[in-house]
Design a protein around this motif. Sequence first.
Motif, PDB file in Angstrom:
ATOM      1  N   SER A  99       0.847  -1.106   0.065  1.00 25.28           N
ATOM      2  CA  SER A  99       0.005   0.106   0.095  1.00 25.28           C
ATOM      3  C   SER A  99       0.950   1.189  -0.063  1.00 25.28           C
ATOM      4  CB  SER A  99      -0.854   0.074   1.256  1.00 25.28           C
ATOM      5  OG  SER A  99      -1.545  -1.174   1.323  1.00 25.28           O
ATOM      6  N   ILE A 127       2.355   2.818  -3.502  1.00 20.36           N
ATOM      7  CA  ILE A 127       1.708   3.569  -4.266  1.00 20.36           C
ATOM      8  C   ILE A 127       1.388   4.863  -3.585  1.00 20.36           C
ATOM      9  CG2 ILE A 127       0.793   1.817  -5.772  1.00 20.36           C
ATOM     10  CD1 ILE A 127      -1.744   2.588  -3.774  1.00 20.36           C
ATOM     11  N   ALA A 141      -3.401  -1.750  -3.943  1.00 22.51           N
ATOM     12  CA  ALA A 141      -2.525  -0.968  -4.572  1.00 22.51           C
ATOM     13  C   ALA A 141      -3.091  -0.630  -6.267  1.00 22.51           C
ATOM     14  CB  ALA A 141      -1.078  -1.609  -4.877  1.00 22.51           C
TER      15      ALA A 141
END
Lengths: 104, 205
Positions: A99, A102, B49
């Motif tokens: 996570s 990005i 993501a």
Amino acid sequence: MAENTNIHENYKRKKNKEEMKQQVITFALMIVFTLIAFGMVMADLSKLFVIPVLLVLAAVQVGFQLYYFMHMSHKGHEMPALMIYSGAFVAFMTVLTLSVLIWW
Amino acid sequence: MSDQTLNPETMPEQPERATLEGKNKFLGFWFFLGGETVLFASLFGTYLALRNSTNDGPGAEELFGLELVFVMTMLLLTSSLTSVYAMYHMKNNSFGKMQLWLGITVLLGLGFLGCELYEFYHYIHGEGFTLRSSAFGSAFYTLVGFHGGHVTFGLLWIIALMVRNAKRGLNLYNAPKFYIASLYWHFIDVVWVFIFTVVYLMGVI
């Protein structure tokens, strides 16, 4: 001797039955948590409030699964606990890393 | 190993760990579950993501309907309880009842799988949303499909155990096998709890 085994067997069955009762209660609670989770999303509440609550509900449900359905609350589960918690720790780091990658 | 040691009249308190082989299976399987946790975490991380990279295709909010996901959640959650019932009857050495509850577990699992196939079919043919549509598509199908693959494997596993041991009855040789298959089934539900929370519920908020 035969009577002794019988008493022991009866005691064991009773214990199993009590555990089963506990597991049914666990199941009912899990259903309630699921209903709350779906209900909150349908109710269109604030995102900042709903997401943390959803994650907490999920974590509690998983705890129920592990400790009651998968018997981790029983004796002799030190190694399973070590393994699943190590797994959960690495899992947390993995999700965090992917996570954060990005972020920008 | 004589019949006496493996076929006691009543089951010991923890039939799954009464033999050395059972103990080893038990430990080894929990080790495997620790590894599975990390495997699914990498897929969850990838999904988190990439979930906004929709390549101008449909996103989570337009695609997901909560009704079907709710039904799937209930099916899988109930199947978790029925496999607990199966293990309860295993401990009481009633083989027939254990087989019956495992059978119910399998039926519920098949119901879940059917819903998932319907969902994917609907996305692919109804919405034109495939594995190749976008990074979001790839991440979604990989994560949810991998879980579906686990469900399929679990079903085949339980069915194989039921068929293979149908005439043997319950003993200390196969009790650990049943126990471990049920652990696997619970783990599938653990993963699903995170999928319906992170993918579906957080997707439509």
